[in-house]
Enzyme design. Structure first.
Site, PDB file in Angstrom:
ATOM      1  N   TYR A  82      76.423  -0.709  66.713  1.00 10.15           N
ATOM      2  CA  TYR A  82      75.020  -0.720  66.281  1.00 10.15           C
ATOM      3  C   TYR A  82      74.165   0.366  66.903  1.00 10.15           C
ATOM      4  O   TYR A  82      72.957   0.418  66.667  1.00 10.15           O
ATOM      5  CB  TYR A  82      74.397  -2.094  66.611  1.00 10.15           C
ATOM      6  CG  TYR A  82      75.177  -3.207  65.982  1.00 10.15           C
ATOM      7  CD1 TYR A  82      75.193  -3.369  64.602  1.00 10.15           C
ATOM      8  CD2 TYR A  82      75.952  -4.058  66.757  1.00 10.15           C
ATOM      9  CE1 TYR A  82      75.953  -4.353  64.007  1.00 10.15           C
ATOM     10  CE2 TYR A  82      76.714  -5.053  66.172  1.00 10.15           C
ATOM     11  CZ  TYR A  82      76.709  -5.197  64.804  1.00 10.15           C
ATOM     12  OH  TYR A  82      77.458  -6.168  64.215  1.00 10.15           O
TER      13      TYR A  82
ATOM     14  N   ASP B  69      74.069   3.817  66.627  1.00  5.00           N
ATOM     15  CA  ASP B  69      73.496   4.888  65.800  1.00  5.00           C
ATOM     16  C   ASP B  69      72.312   4.366  64.990  1.00  5.00           C
ATOM     17  O   ASP B  69      71.230   4.951  64.986  1.00  5.00           O
ATOM     18  CB  ASP B  69      74.562   5.442  64.840  1.00  5.00           C
ATOM     19  CG  ASP B  69      75.796   5.904  65.591  1.00  5.00           C
ATOM     20  OD1 ASP B  69      75.653   6.730  66.495  1.00  5.00           O
ATOM     21  OD2 ASP B  69      76.890   5.404  65.285  1.00  5.00           O
TER      22      ASP B  69
ATOM     23  N   TYR C 147      81.724  -4.512  75.329  1.00  6.13           N
ATOM     24  CA  TYR C 147      82.938  -4.360  74.517  1.00  6.13           C
ATOM     25  C   TYR C 147      84.021  -5.207  75.191  1.00  6.13           C
ATOM     26  O   TYR C 147      83.807  -5.773  76.264  1.00  6.13           O
ATOM     27  CB  TYR C 147      83.397  -2.896  74.510  1.00  6.13           C
ATOM     28  CG  TYR C 147      82.339  -1.892  74.090  1.00  6.13           C
ATOM     29  CD1 TYR C 147      81.763  -1.947  72.829  1.00  6.13           C
ATOM     30  CD2 TYR C 147      81.935  -0.876  74.957  1.00  6.13           C
ATOM     31  CE1 TYR C 147      80.802  -1.020  72.439  1.00  6.13           C
ATOM     32  CE2 TYR C 147      80.978   0.057  74.579  1.00  6.13           C
ATOM     33  CZ  TYR C 147      80.412  -0.020  73.319  1.00  6.13           C
ATOM     34  OH  TYR C 147      79.461   0.889  72.948  1.00  6.13           O
TER      35      TYR C 147
ATOM     36  N   GLN D 155      66.251  -6.654  66.586  1.00  2.00           N
ATOM     37  CA  GLN D 155      66.181  -5.683  67.672  1.00  2.00           C
ATOM     38  C   GLN D 155      65.005  -5.907  68.629  1.00  2.00           C
ATOM     39  O   GLN D 155      65.155  -5.826  69.845  1.00  2.00           O
ATOM     40  CB  GLN D 155      66.138  -4.266  67.089  1.00  2.00           C
ATOM     41  CG  GLN D 155      66.527  -3.226  68.105  1.00  2.00           C
ATOM     42  CD  GLN D 155      66.445  -1.829  67.536  1.00  2.00           C
ATOM     43  OE1 GLN D 155      65.526  -1.502  66.777  1.00  2.00           O
ATOM     44  NE2 GLN D 155      67.395  -0.985  67.880  1.00  2.00           N
TER      45      GLN D 155
ATOM     46  N   ARG E 247      75.864  -1.910  77.027  1.00  2.00           N
ATOM     47  CA  ARG E 247      76.935  -1.025  76.579  1.00  2.00           C
ATOM     48  C   ARG E 247      76.341   0.108  75.734  1.00  2.00           C
ATOM     49  O   ARG E 247      75.161   0.049  75.352  1.00  2.00           O
ATOM     50  CB  ARG E 247      77.939  -1.820  75.749  1.00  2.00           C
ATOM     51  CG  ARG E 247      77.360  -2.280  74.426  1.00  2.00           C
ATOM     52  CD  ARG E 247      78.331  -3.072  73.585  1.00  2.00           C
ATOM     53  NE  ARG E 247      78.078  -2.860  72.165  1.00  2.00           N
ATOM     54  CZ  ARG E 247      78.556  -3.616  71.194  1.00  2.00           C
ATOM     55  NH1 ARG E 247      79.341  -4.646  71.484  1.00  2.00           N
ATOM     56  NH2 ARG E 247      78.281  -3.346  69.927  1.00  2.00           N
ATOM     57  N   GLY E 248      77.173   1.095  75.403  1.00  2.00           N
ATOM     58  CA  GLY E 248      76.760   2.114  74.425  1.00  2.00           C
ATOM     59  C   GLY E 248      75.591   2.949  74.892  1.00  2.00           C
ATOM     60  O   GLY E 248      75.590   3.489  75.986  1.00  2.00           O
ATOM     61  N   GLU E 249      74.540   3.020  74.073  1.00  2.00           N
ATOM     62  CA  GLU E 249      73.415   3.896  74.398  1.00  2.00           C
ATOM     63  C   GLU E 249      72.085   3.141  74.417  1.00  2.00           C
ATOM     64  O   GLU E 249      71.372   3.098  75.413  1.00  2.00           O
ATOM     65  CB  GLU E 249      73.357   5.042  73.364  1.00  2.00           C
ATOM     66  CG  GLU E 249      72.190   5.960  73.580  1.00  2.00           C
ATOM     67  CD  GLU E 249      72.267   7.253  72.761  1.00  2.00           C
ATOM     68  OE1 GLU E 249      73.380   7.758  72.527  1.00  2.00           O
ATOM     69  OE2 GLU E 249      71.199   7.750  72.365  1.00  2.00           O
ATOM     70  N   ASP E 250      71.757   2.525  73.275  1.00  2.00           N
ATOM     71  CA  ASP E 250      70.407   1.971  73.159  1.00  2.00           C
ATOM     72  C   ASP E 250      70.181   0.778  74.095  1.00  2.00           C
ATOM     73  O   ASP E 250      69.132   0.675  74.741  1.00  2.00           O
ATOM     74  CB  ASP E 250      70.128   1.580  71.701  1.00  2.00           C
ATOM     75  CG  ASP E 250      68.663   1.275  71.479  1.00  2.00           C
ATOM     76  OD1 ASP E 250      67.822   2.119  71.847  1.00  2.00           O
ATOM     77  OD2 ASP E 250      68.343   0.182  70.978  1.00  2.00           O
ATOM     78  N   SER E 251      71.152  -0.127  74.199  1.00  2.00           N
ATOM     79  CA  SER E 251      70.948  -1.284  75.086  1.00  2.00           C
ATOM     80  C   SER E 251      70.887  -0.832  76.538  1.00  2.00           C
ATOM     81  O   SER E 251      70.217  -1.450  77.367  1.00  2.00           O
ATOM     82  CB  SER E 251      72.042  -2.343  74.897  1.00  2.00           C
ATOM     83  OG  SER E 251      73.321  -1.795  75.106  1.00  2.00           O
TER      84      SER E 251
END
Ligand code: TRH
Length: 397
Positions: A17, A19, A195, A259, A275-279
């Site tokens: 989610y 991107d 993840y 969101q 994780r990832g970028e936004d969170s």
């Protein structure tokens, strides 16, 4: 903002989610805080609808939160290009749209919004042009220092966070909305958006046998099967809430929320796994210690990114905090260096608990410092800057 540009944001959903999460957040902010007319072109409405449940996957065009959302399908026949074109994460713009950009009297400002990184080289590449005749595309790098594009931050987010964190009624209402009774002061509240992770059961074991009660809130997602496996795949249902208890650990499974509501979870918890970028960015705005599981890339470049962030974030921390944080983050990112995961998780966790006070203070000041450099504003400044340069060049000719 006067003369706010018309903006088109293009987003190709690769997986997960992140991107669409970044694109949707940026689109809303440009529309609602800067009065831009924004179209968000997204090629996967199933993912979009997870972040914005009111959206309809069957509609090719719809409006929500002041943004026009378009299903990015093959045909762009007859489309007029916007003044400001934001290509999220080098998603390869459609040829028909590129032709529409080239056909405009005034060339649109076109940026490729890059992935977030704390690596030093991005400062040198931020805002660099990349000619795509007859057009020019510019690299725009979000980041953590003043020489980068900064981070996405809504103008009132930190004020809303402070209000929430200092208001026990709001917090009680929040727990109630999850169907959970307000945790007592002794309980350590942890959110876990992650993840698949090899260290999970070892960490759960430490929590189960630890001396402090732990409430771990797990949004539905990729780590859930492992969580359920840990508890023997029982249903764990009680008054509509999925929860599991073992020793001093209570796990509650949460539905994936829209969101805007995810922030409340981060604000309400003492430590956030993200994780990832936004969170990861949202966890930083929460002003709390966090553990980041970086998005793994095939060529392992994510390791350099992780290290770069640790170095930057740890600059003003004392050695014991840096050490505890490094150890825990490395294990959580599958880098225990061949050591026994069980014992390393246990040591790293106990060290983390002992440095929590200093980490807490740092997390608050870090958020404040980052808040001085915001992405949406920087993007719009850049739009104006390019406009001025082009006008000057025309005058000179
Ligand atoms: O979903 P992710 O793993 O996204 C990743 C990364 O962004 C990565 O850089 C990218 O290359 C890859 O996708 C393809 O993690 P991220 O970035 O945190 O995005 C999750 C989004 O989901 C974020 O906007 C927060 C939002 N969210 C909700 O809206 N509701 C929820 O309940 C939860 C848990 C998250």
């Amino acid at each position: 903002m006067n003369n706010s540009p018309r903006c088109d944001i293009f987003c190709n959903v690769i997986d997960n989610y992140g991107d669409v999460g970044v694109s949707w957040r940026l689109a809303r902010q440009l529309a609602n805080e800067f009065s831009c007319k924004v179209r968000l072109w997204v090629d996967d409405l199933q993912s979009f609808v997870k972040l914005c449940p009111e959206a309809d996957v069957k509609l090719t065009v719809q409006r929500n939160r002041g943004v026009e959302i378009h299903l990015w399908c093959d045909t762009f026949e007859g489309v007029c290009a916007a003044d400001f074109v934001i290509e999220a994460f080098a998603c390869n713009m459609p040829d028909v749209y590129l032709a529409a950009m080239a056909a405009r009297d005034k060339e649109p400002v076109w940026v490729n919004l890059e992935y977030l990184s704390a690596e030093a080289w991005i400062e040198g590449c931020h805002k660099l042009p990349s000619p795509k005749p007859p057009l020019t595309r510019y690299f725009f790098f979000p980041g953590f220092t003043r020489r980068t594009g900064g981070l996405l931050l809504e103008h009132d987010l930190l004020a809303r966070r402070d209000e929430f964190q200092s208001d026990t009624v709001q917090q009680a209402n929040y727990w109630k909305s999850l169907g959970i009774k307000t945790p007592d002061a002794r309980t350590l509240k942890i959110s876990m958006f992650a993840y698949e992770n090899e260290a999970l059961s070892a960490l759960f074991d430490v929590w189960v046998h630890g001396c402090q009660p732990i409430l771990c809130l797990v949004p539905e997602g990729r780590i859930l099967p492992q969580v359920l496996h840990y508890f023997g795949n029982c249903t764990g249902l009680s008054s509509g809430v999925r929860h599991y208890l073992r020793g001093n650990l209570e796990v509650v499974v949460l539905s994936f929320v829209e969101q805007e509501r995810y922030d409340e979870l981060l604000w309400a918890c003492d430590i956030n796994f993200v994780r990832g970028e936004d969170s990861c960015v949202r966890a930083q705005w929460a002003g709390k210690p966090f553990v980041w599981q970086i998005y793994p890339q095939h060529d392992a470049v994510h390791r350099d990114k992780l290290q770069a962030f640790l170095d930057l974030y740890g600059r003003r921390l004392s050695l014991p905090v840096v050490q505890a944080m490094h150890d825990l983050w490395r294990i959580w990112n599958g880098e225990s260096g061949g050591a026994n995961v069980e014992s390393s998780v246990c040591t790293a966790w106990l060290s983390t608990l002992t440095v929590r006070e200093e980490w807490n203070e740092h997390a608050t000041s870090w958020a404040l410092e980052l808040s001085k450099n915001t992405l949406a504003l920087n993007l719009l400044d850049f739009f104006q800057e390019i406009g001025r340069i082009r006008a000057f060049e025309i005058e000179e000719q």
